[in-house]
Scaffold this active site. Structure first.
Site, short mmCIF file in Angstrom:
data_model
loop_
_atom_site.label_atom_id
_atom_site.label_comp_id
_atom_site.label_asym_id
_atom_site.label_seq_id
_atom_site.Cartn_x
_atom_site.Cartn_y
_atom_site.Cartn_z
CG HIS A 173 -2.07 -1.07 0.90
ND1 HIS A 173 -3.23 -0.81 0.21
CD2 HIS A 173 -2.09 -2.39 1.21
CE1 HIS A 173 -3.93 -1.94 0.12
NE2 HIS A 173 -3.26 -2.90 0.71
CB THR A 174 4.39 1.89 -0.28
OG1 THR A 174 4.70 0.66 -0.94
CG2 THR A 174 4.54 1.73 1.22
CB SER B 241 -7.75 -20.18 -18.83
OG SER B 241 -6.93 -20.50 -17.73
N GLY C 41 -6.34 -15.67 -6.17
CA GLY C 41 -6.98 -15.14 -4.95
C GLY C 41 -6.08 -15.21 -3.73
CG LEU D 251 0.69 -15.49 -4.17
CD1 LEU D 251 0.90 -17.00 -4.24
CD2 LEU D 251 1.83 -14.83 -3.40
CD GLU E 236 -6.01 -5.06 -12.03
OE1 GLU E 236 -5.70 -5.80 -12.98
OE2 GLU E 236 -6.33 -5.47 -10.91
CG ASP F 146 0.42 -6.25 -8.05
OD1 ASP F 146 1.20 -6.31 -7.09
OD2 ASP F 146 -0.80 -6.10 -7.92
CE1 TYR G 47 -4.76 -2.13 -3.31
CE2 TYR G 47 -5.92 -0.40 -4.50
CZ TYR G 47 -4.75 -1.09 -4.22
OH TYR G 47 -3.60 -0.71 -4.84
C1 GLA Z 1 -2.43 -4.96 -4.88
C2 GLA Z 1 -2.34 -3.85 -5.93
C3 GLA Z 1 -0.98 -3.16 -5.89
C4 GLA Z 1 -0.61 -2.75 -4.49
C5 GLA Z 1 -0.82 -3.89 -3.49
C6 GLA Z 1 -0.59 -3.46 -2.07
O1 GLA Z 1 -1.56 -5.99 -5.18
O2 GLA Z 1 -2.54 -4.40 -7.22
O3 GLA Z 1 -0.98 -2.07 -6.76
O4 GLA Z 1 -1.30 -1.58 -4.09
O5 GLA Z 1 -2.13 -4.42 -3.60
O6 GLA Z 1 0.74 -3.16 -1.87
#
Ligand code: GLA
Length: 367
Positions: free
Chosen positions: A23-24, A56, A109, A112, A147, A159, A211
């Site tokens: 969350h940074t 898939s 889920g 990862l 996204e 990610d 989130y």
């Molecule tokens: C998810 C989001 C990322 C990030 C993380 C928390 O994975 O896709 O952008 O904010 O949560 O660090």
């Protein structure tokens, strides 16, 4: 780009684990993720009728026009369609029609990043068929747009960046303000250490409100502090003291202290002191649990069990509200940690967690 690519081929992208720094990213801060050995593989063949199909396993196949627009496709295929849409916008012409066969080894889920892994692999495949190239830093931004604007999850850049820009054997020190990635060597064998990903089957969902509401709290804190993002805070203690609303202060405290922990971890890893990272991981988990309030009891119990079994550090990884735990474990303590997390699940009447022994791996590419 070679004609070989436009005729089809196979591309793959890894899942990712965030070692620390959650969350940074949407606060223009720091993170230290790495690419998993588990990958999503896309085999792509061109088609000439302006449609994209995606299959898939047992999932309902996706089938949509290359001119797809946000809102047209829902469910898992929206991740594929979102990429076709954003690349079409970027290239100024629809992507080529394609049959995409998808095989994923990344647990779904579990925090990862299975969805970003799929998106990045599809992006490389469609670019390959189009005979086009986009620099990785820019591609990460495009995947984020897919996204955010097609799938509807207000996620940051962590990610895609980890998946597209990681190197084998290295952690990726990501600065989300400058969009730089510095590879930091991570020789687990030399340190006698193992990284375990422990999935206690607590599925998380980033399109739910948790989130987005955390993100809003961080933006509120930055507004109250008069800075564009929390990254611009210079005096952390003074800033926290000046926030009057307790919840806003706690959300900001997580982000501000997490940035400091990431920098400390990078410094330790650069000195080759990987074991020293453990306590910072555990502190990060406490910060998420107590200040950011994005953990859940089953994940907390898994962290506690891993530590009781001998892990040097353990924390929830990723967006939270469920998901997996990453633990740094001396090699000889691995059986004990496995036994401890399994026993903790049994005590709570839950299925045994899945435990993966992982190591920093290569980023996305053509196979
Ligand atoms: C998810 C989001 C990322 C990030 C993380 C928390 O994975 O896709 O952008 O904010 O949560 O660090």
């Amino acid at each position: 780009m070679s004609g070989q690519d436009t005729a089809g081929g196979t591309w793959s992208a890894p899942g990712r684990v965030n070692l620390i720094g959650d969350h940074t990213d949407y606060n223009a801060g720091f993170a230290l993720p790495f690419a998993l050995p588990q990958r999503t593989t896309v085999t792509a063949r061109p088609r000439t009728d302006g449609r994209v199909t995606a299959t898939s396993g047992d999932l309902e196949p996706g089938d949509f026009p290359t001119t797809t627009q946000p809102g047209d496709v829902t469910g898992w295929a929206a991740y594929v369609a979102g990429i076709a849409w954003v690349l079409g916008e970027h290239l100024g012409t629809p992507v080529p029609g394609a049959d995409l066969q998808i095989v994923s080894e990344v647990p779904v889920g579990s925090g990862l990043s299975s969805s970003h892994s799929l998106e990045c692999a599809v992006a490389l495949a469609l670019l390959g068929l189009a005979g086009a190239e986009v620099p990785r830093e820019e591609l990460a931004l495009l995947v984020q747009r897919a996204e955010n604007d097609y799938v509807g999850a207000p996620t940051g850049l962590l990610d895609q960046t980890a998946i597209l820009r990681s190197q084998d054997g290295h952690l990726s020190f990501f600065d989300a303000r400058d969009l730089t990635v510095e590879p930091v060597p991570c020789d687990l064998d030399a340190a006698g250490l193992t990284l375990l990903v422990i999935d206690p089957h607590a599925p998380h969902q980033l399109v739910d409100g948790g989130y987005a509401s955390r993100r809003e709290a961080c933006e509120r804190a930055a507004r109250e502090l008069g800075v564009p993002t929390l990254r611009e805070v210079e005096d952390v203690d003074a800033a926290l003291a000046s926030l009057t609303d307790d919840e806003t202060r706690r959300r900001a405290r997580h982000v501000l202290t997490e940035n400091q922990r990431v920098l400390e971890c990078v410094a330790l890893a650069r000195r080759g002191d990987l074991a020293g990272i453990g306590p910072l991981m555990t502190a990060s988990h406490a910060s998420m649990r107590d200040d950011f309030a994005n953990s859940v009891p089953v994940v907390d119990r898994t962290v506690e069990a891993a530590l009781a079994g001998g892990a040097l550090g353990a924390r929830m990884t990723g967006g939270g509200f469920g998901g997996a735990v990453v633990a740094l474990v001396p090699r000889e303590a691995v059986p004990e940690v496995r036994a401890a997390v399994t026993a903790a699940a049994a005590d709570a009447g839950l299925e045994a967690p899945v435990v993966l022994d992982v190591r920093p791996s290569r980023g996305a590419g053509r196979d």
